[in-house]
Scaffold this motif. Structure first.
Motif, mmCIF file in Angstrom:
data_model
loop_
_atom_site.group_PDB
_atom_site.id
_atom_site.type_symbol
_atom_site.label_atom_id
_atom_site.label_comp_id
_atom_site.label_asym_id
_atom_site.label_seq_id
_atom_site.Cartn_x
_atom_site.Cartn_y
_atom_site.Cartn_z
ATOM 1 N N ASP B 28 40.475 81.820 -23.525
ATOM 2 C CA ASP B 28 40.752 81.062 -24.740
ATOM 3 C C ASP B 28 39.524 80.273 -25.216
ATOM 4 O O ASP B 28 39.637 79.191 -25.801
ATOM 5 C CB ASP B 28 41.925 80.083 -24.512
ATOM 6 N N VAL B 52 37.416 82.046 -34.972
ATOM 7 C CA VAL B 52 37.830 83.302 -35.585
ATOM 8 C C VAL B 52 37.275 83.386 -37.010
ATOM 9 O O VAL B 52 37.308 82.418 -37.766
ATOM 10 C CB VAL B 52 39.372 83.399 -35.606
ATOM 11 N N LYS B 53 36.733 84.534 -37.304
ATOM 12 C CA LYS B 53 36.154 84.857 -38.613
ATOM 13 C C LYS B 53 34.879 84.053 -38.940
ATOM 14 O O LYS B 53 34.329 84.188 -40.033
ATOM 15 C CB LYS B 53 37.168 84.691 -39.748
ATOM 16 N N ARG B 68 34.821 89.048 -35.767
ATOM 17 C CA ARG B 68 35.719 88.317 -34.869
ATOM 18 C C ARG B 68 37.023 88.067 -35.610
ATOM 19 O O ARG B 68 37.182 87.083 -36.301
ATOM 20 C CB ARG B 68 35.109 87.008 -34.409
ATOM 21 N N GLU B 69 37.948 88.983 -35.409
ATOM 22 C CA GLU B 69 39.254 88.907 -36.075
ATOM 23 C C GLU B 69 40.274 88.186 -35.208
ATOM 24 O O GLU B 69 41.250 87.632 -35.728
ATOM 25 C CB GLU B 69 39.746 90.326 -36.405
ATOM 26 N N LYS B 70 40.078 88.199 -33.896
ATOM 27 C CA LYS B 70 40.953 87.495 -32.964
ATOM 28 C C LYS B 70 40.092 86.636 -32.039
ATOM 29 O O LYS B 70 38.942 86.977 -31.765
ATOM 30 C CB LYS B 70 41.777 88.487 -32.144
ATOM 31 N N LYS B 71 40.664 85.561 -31.562
ATOM 32 C CA LYS B 71 39.895 84.607 -30.761
ATOM 33 C C LYS B 71 39.291 85.248 -29.529
ATOM 34 O O LYS B 71 38.182 84.908 -29.119
ATOM 35 C CB LYS B 71 40.799 83.441 -30.358
ATOM 36 N N GLU B 72 40.002 86.161 -28.894
ATOM 37 C CA GLU B 72 39.537 86.705 -27.628
ATOM 38 C C GLU B 72 38.539 87.854 -27.780
ATOM 39 O O GLU B 72 37.970 88.289 -26.788
ATOM 40 C CB GLU B 72 40.730 87.180 -26.791
ATOM 41 N N ARG B 73 38.340 88.352 -29.010
ATOM 42 C CA ARG B 73 37.492 89.534 -29.196
ATOM 43 C C ARG B 73 36.330 89.261 -30.135
ATOM 44 O O ARG B 73 36.507 88.656 -31.192
ATOM 45 C CB ARG B 73 38.304 90.689 -29.793
#
Lengths: 109, 113
Positions: B28, B52-53, B68-73
């Motif tokens: 996270d 994100v983003k 970065r579309e999702k926090k983890e990726r």
């Protein structure tokens, strides 16, 4: 320009032969200094964070120290499994990290 | 323990091909980074993202983009590879604020022929 240098570039030790690695930095404002260990073909593995001059941290055979201009990683009675590249990095502001080129340590049995 | 994974360990591509490197972290963390590592040059920052983003250019962003579309990726995209992009690519993540350490993935060795 913020700069981090490490010496020596490479170091060969006999098992049990203690020594030190140096990390010198010229930065506008030090927020933290980090030591990492990197094995061949792998990502760096975190070892220590130092924040202010005079601080020391220890882990097994490794001890890191910090002055206003440099940091030392002391290796006491090293073993062959301590062979790796040791990287030093400084955080200067925000999320801005400057890495040194590393010291390649070989410990011979 | 923090775990950072990268989609590939080794990749071989031809000049001009598109490359997509993906990094996933499980702690996270707000901050994620892409570096390249070359002999004698150390780690050099390509891009980082603090949310994100959100993204910021590092020292060597030319020829790269990120998503970065999702926090983890956090993904690194090489739209049209060139031989000078042959390198070890390392992803890292870090918690928000202060001087927390970065945690690195295992790296992707990219060879462009």
């Amino acid at each position: 320009e913020d700069q981090v240098t490490q010496s020596p570039e490479a170091l060969r030790l006999q098992e049990g032969e203690s020594s030190s690695l140096n990390c010198s930095y010229t930065v506008s404002g030090l927020r933290g200094l980090f030591w990492y260990r990197q094995d061949p073909g792998k990502g760096p593995e975190f070892l220590f964070t130092l924040y202010s001059a005079g601080e020391e941290k220890e882990k097994e055979r490794l001890k890191a120290t910090l002055t206003k201009k440099e940091s030392f990683l002391h290796i006491t009675a090293p073993k062959p499994e301590d062979s790796a590249t040791y990287l030093c990095a400084v955080q200067v502001y925000g999320q801005n990290f400057v890495f040194g080129p590393g010291t390649r340590l070989s410990v011979l049995p | 323990d923090v775990k950072v994974t990268q989609s590939s360990r080794y990749l071989v591509k031809r000049t001009g091909e598109k490359v997509f490197l993906e990094c996933v972290q499980d702690m996270d963390h707000e901050n994620m980074f892409w570096y390249r590592q070359d002999p004698g040059l150390g780690l050099r920052l390509i891009y980082f993202s603090y949310d994100v983003k959100m993204k910021e250019k590092g020292d060597i962003p030319e020829g790269y983009s990120v998503s970065r579309e999702k926090k983890e990726r956090f993904s690194l995209i090489l739209e049209s590879t060139s031989t000078n992009q042959t390198s070890m690519y390392l992803c890292a993540s870090k918690g928000m604020g202060g001087t927390y350490e970065q945690y690195f993935g295992p790296g992707t060795r990219l060879t462009v022929t």
